[in-house]
Design a protein around this motif. Structure first.
Motif, PDB file in Angstrom:
ATOM      1  N   ARG A 120      45.632  64.865  18.369  1.00 47.82           N
ATOM      2  CA  ARG A 120      45.317  63.560  17.791  1.00 47.82           C
ATOM      3  C   ARG A 120      44.715  63.651  16.392  1.00 47.82           C
ATOM      4  O   ARG A 120      44.210  62.649  15.878  1.00 47.82           O
ATOM      5  CB  ARG A 120      44.341  62.809  18.727  1.00 47.82           C
ATOM      6  N   TRP A 121      44.770  64.816  15.799  1.00 49.57           N
ATOM      7  CA  TRP A 121      44.233  64.945  14.447  1.00 49.57           C
ATOM      8  C   TRP A 121      44.984  64.030  13.469  1.00 49.57           C
ATOM      9  O   TRP A 121      44.383  63.417  12.586  1.00 49.57           O
ATOM     10  CB  TRP A 121      44.289  66.399  13.984  1.00 49.57           C
ATOM     11  N   GLY A 122      46.282  63.917  13.653  1.00 51.39           N
ATOM     12  CA  GLY A 122      47.072  63.036  12.793  1.00 51.39           C
ATOM     13  C   GLY A 122      46.656  61.583  12.942  1.00 51.39           C
ATOM     14  O   GLY A 122      46.640  60.832  11.959  1.00 51.39           O
ATOM     15  N   TRP A 123      46.300  61.171  14.170  1.00 48.82           N
ATOM     16  CA  TRP A 123      45.795  59.808  14.372  1.00 48.82           C
ATOM     17  C   TRP A 123      44.538  59.591  13.544  1.00 48.82           C
ATOM     18  O   TRP A 123      44.389  58.574  12.864  1.00 48.82           O
ATOM     19  CB  TRP A 123      45.451  59.576  15.841  1.00 48.82           C
ATOM     20  N   PHE A 124      43.638  60.555  13.644  1.00 52.77           N
ATOM     21  CA  PHE A 124      42.364  60.429  12.937  1.00 52.77           C
ATOM     22  C   PHE A 124      42.573  60.407  11.426  1.00 52.77           C
ATOM     23  O   PHE A 124      41.921  59.624  10.709  1.00 52.77           O
ATOM     24  CB  PHE A 124      41.447  61.592  13.327  1.00 52.77           C
ATOM     25  N   GLU A 125      43.482  61.233  10.927  1.00 53.22           N
ATOM     26  CA  GLU A 125      43.746  61.240   9.482  1.00 53.22           C
ATOM     27  C   GLU A 125      44.228  59.864   9.013  1.00 53.22           C
ATOM     28  O   GLU A 125      43.853  59.410   7.929  1.00 53.22           O
ATOM     29  CB  GLU A 125      44.780  62.314   9.151  1.00 53.22           C
ATOM     30  N   GLN A 126      45.054  59.203   9.819  1.00 54.65           N
ATOM     31  CA  GLN A 126      45.506  57.864   9.446  1.00 54.65           C
ATOM     32  C   GLN A 126      44.338  56.884   9.405  1.00 54.65           C
ATOM     33  O   GLN A 126      44.247  56.047   8.500  1.00 54.65           O
ATOM     34  CB  GLN A 126      46.557  57.377  10.441  1.00 54.65           C
ATOM     35  N   GLU A 127      43.440  56.983  10.387  1.00 55.66           N
ATOM     36  CA  GLU A 127      42.278  56.092  10.402  1.00 55.66           C
ATOM     37  C   GLU A 127      41.417  56.301   9.157  1.00 55.66           C
ATOM     38  O   GLU A 127      40.931  55.342   8.560  1.00 55.66           O
ATOM     39  CB  GLU A 127      41.438  56.342  11.660  1.00 55.66           C
ATOM     40  N   MET A 128      41.206  57.550   8.768  1.00 54.24           N
ATOM     41  CA  MET A 128      40.365  57.841   7.615  1.00 54.24           C
ATOM     42  C   MET A 128      41.060  57.466   6.304  1.00 54.24           C
ATOM     43  O   MET A 128      40.400  57.044   5.353  1.00 54.24           O
ATOM     44  CB  MET A 128      39.964  59.322   7.598  1.00 54.24           C
ATOM     45  N   ALA A 129      42.384  57.590   6.261  1.00 55.22           N
ATOM     46  CA  ALA A 129      43.110  57.171   5.055  1.00 55.22           C
ATOM     47  C   ALA A 129      42.927  55.673   4.826  1.00 55.22           C
ATOM     48  O   ALA A 129      42.769  55.220   3.685  1.00 55.22           O
ATOM     49  CB  ALA A 129      44.591  57.522   5.185  1.00 55.22           C
ATOM     50  N   GLU A 130      42.934  54.902   5.902  1.00 55.32           N
ATOM     51  CA  GLU A 130      42.712  53.457   5.772  1.00 55.32           C
ATOM     52  C   GLU A 130      41.292  53.165   5.300  1.00 55.32           C
ATOM     53  O   GLU A 130      41.067  52.272   4.482  1.00 55.32           O
ATOM     54  CB  GLU A 130      42.973  52.770   7.113  1.00 55.32           C
ATOM     55  N   LEU A 131      40.324  53.926   5.802  1.00 56.63           N
ATOM     56  CA  LEU A 131      38.938  53.726   5.373  1.00 56.63           C
ATOM     57  C   LEU A 131      38.762  54.130   3.910  1.00 56.63           C
ATOM     58  O   LEU A 131      38.089  53.436   3.139  1.00 56.63           O
ATOM     59  CB  LEU A 131      38.012  54.559   6.276  1.00 56.63           C
ATOM     60  N   ASP A 132      39.370  55.238   3.514  1.00 58.36           N
ATOM     61  CA  ASP A 132      39.327  55.656   2.107  1.00 58.36           C
ATOM     62  C   ASP A 132      39.925  54.599   1.189  1.00 58.36           C
ATOM     63  O   ASP A 132      39.441  54.369   0.077  1.00 58.36           O
ATOM     64  CB  ASP A 132      40.110  56.963   1.919  1.00 58.36           C
TER      65      ASP A 132
END
Length: 369
Positions: free
Chosen positions: A173-185
């Motif tokens: 699920r690392w890819g899921w988390f990266e998407q979440e953080m990209a949206e926050l960034d």
């Protein structure tokens, strides 16, 4: 280095340390009970095994931190980051390269709103003493207990990051988390836009177009006044009063006074301005009757219930709280015909979005963008 940094020499040393860091833990302490804008009182940082506080009341110019905060390649680790970012970014510029430990924890199956102390206990088997939760961070000098509390809030962020990343990768699920953080960034700026203040108003869709227009106008006026005066928006006009005014659309001070119980100071000082906003909205002389509370559509209610059950089932399959996958509001929008939103984007699209749509009668399948 001293536990608390309150001069430019110490701040310069901090900047040197941050520029060489592989990751930075961040937290803030602030006050906002009597203001619109939060007063940043303390900035806590951790690098490697070191943790320290910057006294942001003594050092109000934090522009020296801008380069480090804006370095996307250096992770900034926070817990429940949004409020800290809202407070910090005006002082340092955008903070990017984010790692939110609360979001990561939710994606590995912990409670959606798990607190920092609970997360430290669960993953690091360390108990934190939360004795200063109601402290006044604007008072000086800070006590040893206050500093210890503040430092604990960043001391464990980097070890948490390591544990959480390891678990996310194990679960795929690392890819899921990266998407979440990209949206926050991508948020970048947390600057308030008065023209978007209407979004805080609940029940807008139940109003007629004229009253919807008045909501937008009054909410924007209130937000701008709150920003200009640096006072909480409810001090300018309470939420309940704004709703009453929208429903009744008074045209005179007498009607305004009858429409909603307002403190005398607000009525005398802001009453004419409120009436001017109503006049500028160009409402018809006679509005439609006050909207009646809509009875729930039984078919839609049943469809939302079934989608909720499916979300709970998928959550159990994945070991994730179902509200992380899809909120009730998103499911209601799906039932009403919407085909956008978070549940139909990114990783959620494949994990749950397609399945939710397939559960709806005659629902179109999602195809590639």
């Amino acid at each position: 280095m001293s536990e608390i940094i309150n001069d430019t020499t110490g701040l310069a040393q901090v900047c040197e340390q941050l520029q060489a860091a592989n990751a930075i833990g961040l937290d803030t302490e602030f006050m906002r009970e009597r203001t619109y804008f939060a007063q940043l009182c303390l900035l806590q940082l951790s690098v490697d095994d070191d943790a320290f506080c910057i006294d942001t009341l003594a050092l109000r110019d934090l522009s020296a931190l801008r380069a480090s905060m804006g370095a996307a390649q250096v992770p900034k680790v926070l817990h429940a980051a949004r409020q800290d970012l809202e407070v910090l970014s005006p002082a340092t510029g955008p903070v990017i390269g984010l790692f939110d430990t609360q979001v990561a924890a939710a994606l590995i199956g912990l409670p959606a709103q798990v607190g920092y102390a609970e997360l430290v206990q669960r993953l690091l088997s360390t108990s934190l003493h939360k004795t200063e939760t109601r402290t006044d961070w604007s008072r000086r000098p800070l006590s040893h207990a206050q500093l210890a509390y503040a430092l604990d809030d960043v001391r464990y962020l980097l070890p948490l990051r390591d544990r959480l990343r390891q678990r996310l990768e194990q679960l795929g699920r690392w890819g899921w988390f990266e998407q979440e953080m990209a949206e926050l960034d991508a948020i970048g700026s947390f600057e308030a836009d008065p023209q978007q203040a209407w979004r805080r108003f609940k029940g807008l869709v139940d109003l007629d177009p004229e009253r919807q227009r008045l909501v937008c106008a009054l909410a924007a006026w209130r937000e701008q006044r709150a920003i200009s005066a640096d006072r909480p928006r409810n001090w300018i006009l309470p939420d309940a009063a704004l709703r009453d005014i929208v429903l009744r659309a008074p045209r005179t001070l007498t009607q305004l006074e009858a429409a909603t119980p307002l403190p005398e100071g607000i009525l005398n000082h802001s009453g004419p301005q409120i009436l001017a906003v109503i006049e500028a909205a160009q409402l018809p002389d006679r509005l439609a009757p006050l909207p009646q509370r809509r009875r729930p559509d039984p078919a839609k209610t049943e469809a939302v219930r079934k989608l909720s059950q499916l979300a709970q089932q998928i959550g159990r399959e994945l070991g994730i709280a179902p509200e992380i996958l899809a909120t009730r509001r998103e499911m209601e929008r799906l039932v009403s015909g919407a085909r956008d939103g978070a549940v139909l984007a990114g990783w959620r699209r494949e994990v749950i979005g397609e399945r939710l749509l397939g559960y709806l009668p005659e629902a179109p399948k999602i195809h590639g963008d």
